[in-house]
Design a protein around this motif. Sequence first.
Motif, PDB file in Angstrom:
ATOM      1  N   VAL A 229      53.121  33.256  37.217  1.00 46.88           N
ATOM      2  CA  VAL A 229      53.257  34.198  36.103  1.00 46.88           C
ATOM      3  C   VAL A 229      52.621  33.591  34.857  1.00 46.88           C
ATOM      4  N   ALA A 230      51.882  34.388  34.119  1.00 47.53           N
ATOM      5  CA  ALA A 230      51.354  34.007  32.814  1.00 47.53           C
ATOM      6  C   ALA A 230      51.652  35.142  31.839  1.00 47.53           C
ATOM      7  N   LEU A 231      51.367  34.912  30.574  1.00 52.62           N
ATOM      8  CA  LEU A 231      51.825  35.839  29.539  1.00 52.62           C
ATOM      9  C   LEU A 231      51.122  37.191  29.573  1.00 52.62           C
ATOM     10  N   HIS A 232      49.810  37.179  29.787  1.00 54.80           N
ATOM     11  CA  HIS A 232      49.019  38.405  29.627  1.00 54.80           C
ATOM     12  C   HIS A 232      48.452  38.909  30.949  1.00 54.80           C
ATOM     13  N   LYS A 233      48.641  40.183  31.208  1.00 53.08           N
ATOM     14  CA  LYS A 233      48.041  40.806  32.384  1.00 53.08           C
ATOM     15  C   LYS A 233      46.576  41.128  32.087  1.00 53.08           C
ATOM     16  N   ILE A 234      45.698  40.765  33.018  1.00 53.24           N
ATOM     17  CA  ILE A 234      44.276  41.085  32.852  1.00 53.24           C
ATOM     18  C   ILE A 234      44.001  42.459  33.444  1.00 53.24           C
ATOM     19  N   VAL A 235      44.093  42.564  34.763  1.00 54.09           N
ATOM     20  CA  VAL A 235      43.874  43.828  35.473  1.00 54.09           C
ATOM     21  C   VAL A 235      44.643  43.779  36.788  1.00 54.09           C
ATOM     22  N   PRO A 236      44.888  44.934  37.408  1.00 52.35           N
ATOM     23  CA  PRO A 236      45.435  44.936  38.772  1.00 52.35           C
ATOM     24  C   PRO A 236      44.385  44.414  39.754  1.00 52.35           C
ATOM     25  N   LEU A 237      44.833  43.841  40.847  1.00 52.15           N
ATOM     26  CA  LEU A 237      43.909  43.284  41.830  1.00 52.15           C
ATOM     27  C   LEU A 237      43.057  44.350  42.513  1.00 52.15           C
ATOM     28  N   ASP A 238      43.538  45.595  42.558  1.00 54.53           N
ATOM     29  CA  ASP A 238      42.747  46.620  43.238  1.00 54.53           C
ATOM     30  C   ASP A 238      41.493  47.018  42.456  1.00 54.53           C
ATOM     31  N   VAL A 239      41.328  46.467  41.257  1.00 54.52           N
ATOM     32  CA  VAL A 239      40.093  46.650  40.499  1.00 54.52           C
ATOM     33  C   VAL A 239      38.944  45.893  41.165  1.00 54.52           C
ATOM     34  N   PHE A 240      39.282  44.829  41.896  1.00 54.59           N
ATOM     35  CA  PHE A 240      38.255  43.989  42.516  1.00 54.59           C
ATOM     36  C   PHE A 240      37.854  44.529  43.888  1.00 54.59           C
ATOM     37  N   ASP A 241      36.573  44.409  44.186  1.00 59.30           N
ATOM     38  CA  ASP A 241      36.090  44.801  45.504  1.00 59.30           C
ATOM     39  C   ASP A 241      36.605  43.853  46.574  1.00 59.30           C
ATOM     40  N   LEU A 242      36.839  42.587  46.177  1.00 62.97           N
ATOM     41  CA  LEU A 242      37.316  41.598  47.131  1.00 62.97           C
ATOM     42  C   LEU A 242      37.980  40.450  46.388  1.00 62.97           C
ATOM     43  N   VAL A 243      39.113  39.999  46.923  1.00 66.96           N
ATOM     44  CA  VAL A 243      39.772  38.781  46.436  1.00 66.96           C
ATOM     45  C   VAL A 243      39.536  37.701  47.490  1.00 66.96           C
ATOM     46  N   ILE A 244      39.003  36.564  47.072  1.00 64.83           N
ATOM     47  CA  ILE A 244      38.738  35.464  48.005  1.00 64.83           C
ATOM     48  C   ILE A 244      39.668  34.304  47.667  1.00 64.83           C
ATOM     49  N   THR A 245      40.462  33.881  48.649  1.00 66.72           N
ATOM     50  CA  THR A 245      41.363  32.745  48.468  1.00 66.72           C
ATOM     51  C   THR A 245      41.138  31.765  49.615  1.00 66.72           C
ATOM     52  N   ASP A 246      41.996  30.743  49.715  1.00 68.42           N
ATOM     53  CA  ASP A 246      41.799  29.727  50.756  1.00 68.42           C
ATOM     54  C   ASP A 246      42.927  29.779  51.777  1.00 68.42           C
ATOM     55  N   SER A 247      42.826  28.950  52.795  1.00 66.59           N
ATOM     56  CA  SER A 247      43.754  29.001  53.926  1.00 66.59           C
ATOM     57  C   SER A 247      45.163  28.524  53.580  1.00 66.59           C
ATOM     58  N   GLY A 248      45.356  27.998  52.390  1.00 66.05           N
ATOM     59  CA  GLY A 248      46.701  27.607  51.975  1.00 66.05           C
ATOM     60  C   GLY A 248      47.499  28.751  51.368  1.00 66.05           C
ATOM     61  N   ALA A 249      46.930  29.944  51.342  1.00 63.86           N
ATOM     62  CA  ALA A 249      47.601  31.096  50.721  1.00 63.86           C
ATOM     63  C   ALA A 249      48.892  31.454  51.458  1.00 63.86           C
ATOM     64  N   ASP A 250      49.911  31.794  50.699  1.00 62.89           N
ATOM     65  CA  ASP A 250      51.206  32.191  51.249  1.00 62.89           C
ATOM     66  C   ASP A 250      51.031  33.474  52.073  1.00 62.89           C
ATOM     67  N   PRO A 251      51.435  33.469  53.352  1.00 58.86           N
ATOM     68  CA  PRO A 251      51.309  34.681  54.186  1.00 58.86           C
ATOM     69  C   PRO A 251      52.028  35.882  53.596  1.00 58.86           C
ATOM     70  N   ASN A 252      53.118  35.654  52.865  1.00 55.29           N
ATOM     71  CA  ASN A 252      53.839  36.771  52.240  1.00 55.29           C
ATOM     72  C   ASN A 252      52.996  37.448  51.163  1.00 55.29           C
ATOM     73  N   VAL A 253      52.214  36.636  50.431  1.00 54.39           N
ATOM     74  CA  VAL A 253      51.322  37.196  49.412  1.00 54.39           C
ATOM     75  C   VAL A 253      50.225  38.015  50.090  1.00 54.39           C
ATOM     76  N   LEU A 254      49.659  37.479  51.160  1.00 57.73           N
ATOM     77  CA  LEU A 254      48.605  38.194  51.882  1.00 57.73           C
ATOM     78  C   LEU A 254      49.134  39.501  52.470  1.00 57.73           C
ATOM     79  N   ALA A 255      50.372  39.473  52.950  1.00 55.52           N
ATOM     80  CA  ALA A 255      50.985  40.684  53.490  1.00 55.52           C
ATOM     81  C   ALA A 255      51.171  41.733  52.397  1.00 55.52           C
ATOM     82  N   ALA A 256      51.566  41.281  51.212  1.00 55.55           N
ATOM     83  CA  ALA A 256      51.731  42.208  50.084  1.00 55.55           C
ATOM     84  C   ALA A 256      50.393  42.813  49.686  1.00 55.55           C
TER      85      ALA A 256
END
Length: 268
Positions: A229-256
């Motif tokens: 969590v940080a103070l200011h919201k930039i944009v919702p993630l669905d604004v992006f065509d693609l979110v790229i993360t790494d293999s350490g990502a929490d499966p619960n986050v990916l499921a969401a």
Amino acid sequence: MSNGQGPFRQRERKTETRQRQIAEHVAAQGSCSPQELAAEFKVSIMTIHRDLEQLERRGIVRRFHGGVTAQPSGVFESQMSYRMMSRTEEKQAIAAAALRYVDAGMSVLLDDSTTVMHMIDGLRDRAPLHVATTFLEGLRRLSQLATEVDLTVIGLGGVYDMPHDSFVGLQTIEQIAGLQADALFLSTSAISLTDAFHQEERIVALKRAMVQAATRRYLLVDHSKLGRVALHKIVPLDVFDLVITDSGADPNVLAAWKAAGIRYEVAT
């Protein structure tokens, strides 16, 4: 003739250099004692305590009884020395995945993130390109690359922001608004499930302007940024065509993300 620097300024520069090196050493080690730092930098314990006091006031380290540790807060993450050293392997994997979405002839907009910086060397094989950024270190690397390949480098100027090594402010935002890039590659410090956040208002304004100035948008975030969590919201993630993360990502986050219809890719 005088070189324009008196003894006081020379001592001041020496102190600044030592404090930067102390911050880098603490970040690399995780934690250490004042005695270890005094021996490492060949200064007195009193000098080390003064250095650590200043670094703590700036939010770079946190002192505790008998030692000091790197400050993991959002304030410290904005310090370049820490950003350049953290999660290097993850950032390289994410950057390699992102490069697959860059084709010859494109116009590309890059933000001031060290994750995106890992893309720069890979642009060599995708020239000709137009590449714009606010990131001073990014501009240095791009200008070097432009001596070897067909690369048009666009520097977006304004007020120089030292902690981010980037240009910010109204002038910068106006220049970004005058562009329409084929692709934006951007990162941020915090992802709270389905929204992107940042702790500094001036950086939020800059990133929002970049999002508006691109046809396709790619968010590059290593797993340490997720669920934060940080103070200011930039944009919702669905604004992006693609979110790229790494293999350490929490499966619960990916499921969401999957449930919310957010497109993502896990770089390995």
